[in-house]
Design a protein around this motif. Structure first.
Motif, PDB file in Angstrom:
ATOM      1  N   ALA A  31      14.887  50.465  25.818  1.00  0.00           N
ATOM      2  CA  ALA A  31      13.934  50.642  26.775  1.00  0.00           C
ATOM      3  C   ALA A  31      14.465  50.140  28.232  1.00  0.00           C
ATOM      4  O   ALA A  31      13.759  50.622  29.302  1.00  0.00           O
ATOM      5  N   CYS A  32      15.283  49.273  28.386  1.00  0.00           N
ATOM      6  CA  CYS A  32      15.865  48.715  29.625  1.00  0.00           C
ATOM      7  C   CYS A  32      17.441  48.270  29.237  1.00  0.00           C
ATOM      8  O   CYS A  32      17.797  48.211  28.328  1.00  0.00           O
ATOM      9  N   VAL A  33      17.999  48.537  30.550  1.00  0.00           N
ATOM     10  CA  VAL A  33      19.447  47.993  30.442  1.00  0.00           C
ATOM     11  C   VAL A  33      19.718  46.999  31.790  1.00  0.00           C
ATOM     12  O   VAL A  33      19.320  47.602  32.889  1.00  0.00           O
ATOM     13  N   ASN A  34      19.995  45.804  31.522  1.00  0.00           N
ATOM     14  CA  ASN A  34      20.336  45.052  32.412  1.00  0.00           C
ATOM     15  C   ASN A  34      22.102  44.979  32.842  1.00  0.00           C
ATOM     16  O   ASN A  34      22.733  44.713  31.873  1.00  0.00           O
ATOM     17  N   ILE A  35      22.728  45.646  34.001  1.00  0.00           N
ATOM     18  CA  ILE A  35      24.050  45.549  34.054  1.00  0.00           C
ATOM     19  C   ILE A  35      24.422  44.356  35.242  1.00  0.00           C
ATOM     20  O   ILE A  35      23.637  44.136  36.128  1.00  0.00           O
ATOM     21  N   ASP A  36      25.051  43.575  34.674  1.00  0.00           N
ATOM     22  CA  ASP A  36      25.637  42.327  35.551  1.00  0.00           C
ATOM     23  C   ASP A  36      26.896  42.529  36.272  1.00  0.00           C
ATOM     24  O   ASP A  36      27.438  43.514  36.205  1.00  0.00           O
ATOM     25  N   ARG A  37      26.913  41.618  37.288  1.00  0.00           N
ATOM     26  CA  ARG A  37      28.073  41.518  38.139  1.00  0.00           C
ATOM     27  C   ARG A  37      29.266  41.436  37.229  1.00  0.00           C
ATOM     28  O   ARG A  37      29.322  41.164  36.187  1.00  0.00           O
ATOM     29  N   PRO A  38      30.467  41.689  38.009  1.00  0.00           N
ATOM     30  CA  PRO A  38      31.571  41.896  37.099  1.00  0.00           C
ATOM     31  C   PRO A  38      32.070  40.591  36.641  1.00  0.00           C
ATOM     32  O   PRO A  38      31.588  39.423  37.216  1.00  0.00           O
ATOM     33  N   CYS A  39      32.525  40.271  35.511  1.00  0.00           N
ATOM     34  CA  CYS A  39      33.225  39.020  35.030  1.00  0.00           C
ATOM     35  C   CYS A  39      34.597  39.269  34.794  1.00  0.00           C
ATOM     36  O   CYS A  39      35.071  40.183  34.668  1.00  0.00           O
ATOM     37  N   THR A  40      35.160  38.015  34.559  1.00  0.00           N
ATOM     38  CA  THR A  40      36.797  38.154  34.050  1.00  0.00           C
ATOM     39  C   THR A  40      36.867  38.046  32.775  1.00  0.00           C
ATOM     40  O   THR A  40      36.186  36.910  32.096  1.00  0.00           O
ATOM     41  N   SER A  41      37.174  38.886  31.859  1.00  0.00           N
ATOM     42  CA  SER A  41      37.724  38.736  30.570  1.00  0.00           C
ATOM     43  C   SER A  41      39.071  38.580  30.238  1.00  0.00           C
ATOM     44  O   SER A  41      40.008  39.175  31.004  1.00  0.00           O
ATOM     45  N   ILE A  42      39.390  37.300  29.430  1.00  0.00           N
ATOM     46  CA  ILE A  42      40.649  37.058  28.932  1.00  0.00           C
ATOM     47  C   ILE A  42      40.562  37.391  27.623  1.00  0.00           C
ATOM     48  O   ILE A  42      39.816  36.718  26.828  1.00  0.00           O
ATOM     49  N   PHE A  43      41.701  38.111  27.114  1.00  0.00           N
ATOM     50  CA  PHE A  43      41.428  38.345  25.485  1.00  0.00           C
ATOM     51  C   PHE A  43      42.870  38.913  24.923  1.00  0.00           C
ATOM     52  O   PHE A  43      43.607  39.268  25.821  1.00  0.00           O
ATOM     53  N   ARG A  44      42.972  38.852  23.740  1.00  0.00           N
ATOM     54  CA  ARG A  44      44.303  39.149  23.014  1.00  0.00           C
ATOM     55  C   ARG A  44      44.034  40.693  22.751  1.00  0.00           C
ATOM     56  O   ARG A  44      43.059  40.917  21.943  1.00  0.00           O
ATOM     57  N   TRP A  45      45.080  41.550  23.228  1.00  0.00           N
ATOM     58  CA  TRP A  45      44.986  43.002  22.877  1.00  0.00           C
ATOM     59  C   TRP A  45      46.326  43.501  22.585  1.00  0.00           C
ATOM     60  O   TRP A  45      47.244  43.174  23.365  1.00  0.00           O
ATOM     61  N   ARG A  46      46.485  43.895  21.250  1.00  0.00           N
ATOM     62  CA  ARG A  46      47.818  44.424  20.602  1.00  0.00           C
ATOM     63  C   ARG A  46      49.080  43.236  20.953  1.00  0.00           C
ATOM     64  O   ARG A  46      49.900  43.602  21.246  1.00  0.00           O
ATOM     65  N   ASP A  47      48.586  42.089  20.479  1.00  0.00           N
ATOM     66  CA  ASP A  47      49.270  40.817  20.509  1.00  0.00           C
ATOM     67  C   ASP A  47      49.590  40.398  22.127  1.00  0.00           C
ATOM     68  O   ASP A  47      50.641  39.876  22.156  1.00  0.00           O
ATOM     69  N   VAL A  48      49.094  40.832  22.967  1.00  0.00           N
ATOM     70  CA  VAL A  48      49.523  40.379  24.346  1.00  0.00           C
ATOM     71  C   VAL A  48      48.181  39.940  24.924  1.00  0.00           C
ATOM     72  O   VAL A  48      47.093  40.462  24.787  1.00  0.00           O
ATOM     73  N   VAL A  49      48.312  38.962  25.802  1.00  0.00           N
ATOM     74  CA  VAL A  49      46.957  38.279  26.250  1.00  0.00           C
ATOM     75  C   VAL A  49      46.637  38.900  27.554  1.00  0.00           C
ATOM     76  O   VAL A  49      47.786  39.166  28.437  1.00  0.00           O
ATOM     77  N   GLU A  50      45.453  39.415  27.617  1.00  0.00           N
ATOM     78  CA  GLU A  50      45.347  40.275  28.768  1.00  0.00           C
ATOM     79  C   GLU A  50      44.218  39.621  29.662  1.00  0.00           C
ATOM     80  O   GLU A  50      43.434  38.805  29.145  1.00  0.00           O
ATOM     81  N   THR A  51      43.928  40.003  30.953  1.00  0.00           N
ATOM     82  CA  THR A  51      42.912  39.773  31.891  1.00  0.00           C
ATOM     83  C   THR A  51      42.494  40.933  32.389  1.00  0.00           C
ATOM     84  O   THR A  51      43.268  41.896  32.855  1.00  0.00           O
ATOM     85  N   ALA A  52      41.133  41.256  32.489  1.00  0.00           N
ATOM     86  CA  ALA A  52      40.461  42.274  33.014  1.00  0.00           C
ATOM     87  C   ALA A  52      39.184  41.880  33.743  1.00  0.00           C
ATOM     88  O   ALA A  52      38.550  40.945  33.134  1.00  0.00           O
ATOM     89  N   GLU A  53      38.843  42.507  34.663  1.00  0.00           N
ATOM     90  CA  GLU A  53      37.617  42.435  35.406  1.00  0.00           C
ATOM     91  C   GLU A  53      36.739  43.728  34.929  1.00  0.00           C
ATOM     92  O   GLU A  53      36.877  44.667  34.559  1.00  0.00           O
ATOM     93  N   GLU A  54      35.525  42.945  34.081  1.00  0.00           N
ATOM     94  CA  GLU A  54      34.543  44.096  33.483  1.00  0.00           C
ATOM     95  C   GLU A  54      33.181  43.956  33.925  1.00  0.00           C
ATOM     96  O   GLU A  54      32.897  42.935  34.709  1.00  0.00           O
ATOM     97  N   VAL A  55      32.466  44.831  33.398  1.00  0.00           N
ATOM     98  CA  VAL A  55      30.870  44.631  33.564  1.00  0.00           C
ATOM     99  C   VAL A  55      30.055  44.695  32.170  1.00  0.00           C
ATOM    100  O   VAL A  55      30.612  45.400  31.732  1.00  0.00           O
ATOM    101  N   THR A  56      29.164  43.618  32.235  1.00  0.00           N
ATOM    102  CA  THR A  56      28.587  43.429  31.031  1.00  0.00           C
ATOM    103  C   THR A  56      27.328  43.875  31.313  1.00  0.00           C
ATOM    104  O   THR A  56      26.437  43.880  32.232  1.00  0.00           O
ATOM    105  N   ALA A  57      26.923  44.700  30.306  1.00  0.00           N
ATOM    106  CA  ALA A  57      25.513  45.320  30.183  1.00  0.00           C
ATOM    107  C   ALA A  57      24.610  44.735  29.063  1.00  0.00           C
ATOM    108  O   ALA A  57      25.263  44.967  27.917  1.00  0.00           O
ATOM    109  N   THR A  58      23.385  44.562  29.071  1.00  0.00           N
ATOM    110  CA  THR A  58      22.672  44.042  28.030  1.00  0.00           C
ATOM    111  C   THR A  58      21.430  45.218  27.784  1.00  0.00           C
ATOM    112  O   THR A  58      20.681  45.340  28.534  1.00  0.00           O
ATOM    113  N   PHE A  59      21.540  45.882  26.575  1.00  0.00           N
ATOM    114  CA  PHE A  59      20.395  46.805  26.267  1.00  0.00           C
ATOM    115  C   PHE A  59      19.366  46.095  25.590  1.00  0.00           C
ATOM    116  O   PHE A  59      19.257  45.203  24.448  1.00  0.00           O
TER     117      PHE A  59
END
Length: 105
Positions: A31-59
């Protein structure tokens, strides 16, 4: 109070979040989607710690459509493995009715 579902997803750009949000609303999966400002995500991907700017959306959707919405988001998403989180929330009857009306033809 009536239960609906919130589905939260991160995207690499606001443009992708907008594109998928418009698909979900156009297909009556949300019915609605709220798209938030960019956030910094820190995560492990394929055994490497990564940092990325992402956008969160809530449906905002119904409990019964949450799985179909998640599947559709996954099909449209650019990530190899998008993280799609879903949980029920309580809202007042008028909001629940609006979400129900907006997601049914």
């Amino acid at each position: 109070m009536t239960d609906i579902a919130l589905v939260r997803v991160t995207f690499d750009t606001a443009a992708e979040a907008d594109r998928i949000a418009r698909h979900a609303i156009g297909e009556r999966l949300a019915a609605c989607v709220n798209i938030d400002r960019p956030c910094t995500s820190i995560f492990r991907w394929r055994d490497v710690v990564e940092t990325a700017e992402e956008v969160t959306a809530t449906f905002k959707t119904t409990i019964t459509l949450a799985s179909a919405l998640a599947e559709r988001i996954a099909a449209l998403h650019r990530y190899d493995q998008p993280v799609i989180e879903s949980w029920p929330v309580a809202v007042d009857t008028a909001v629940a009715q609006w979400i129900d009306d907006a997601t049914h033809a």
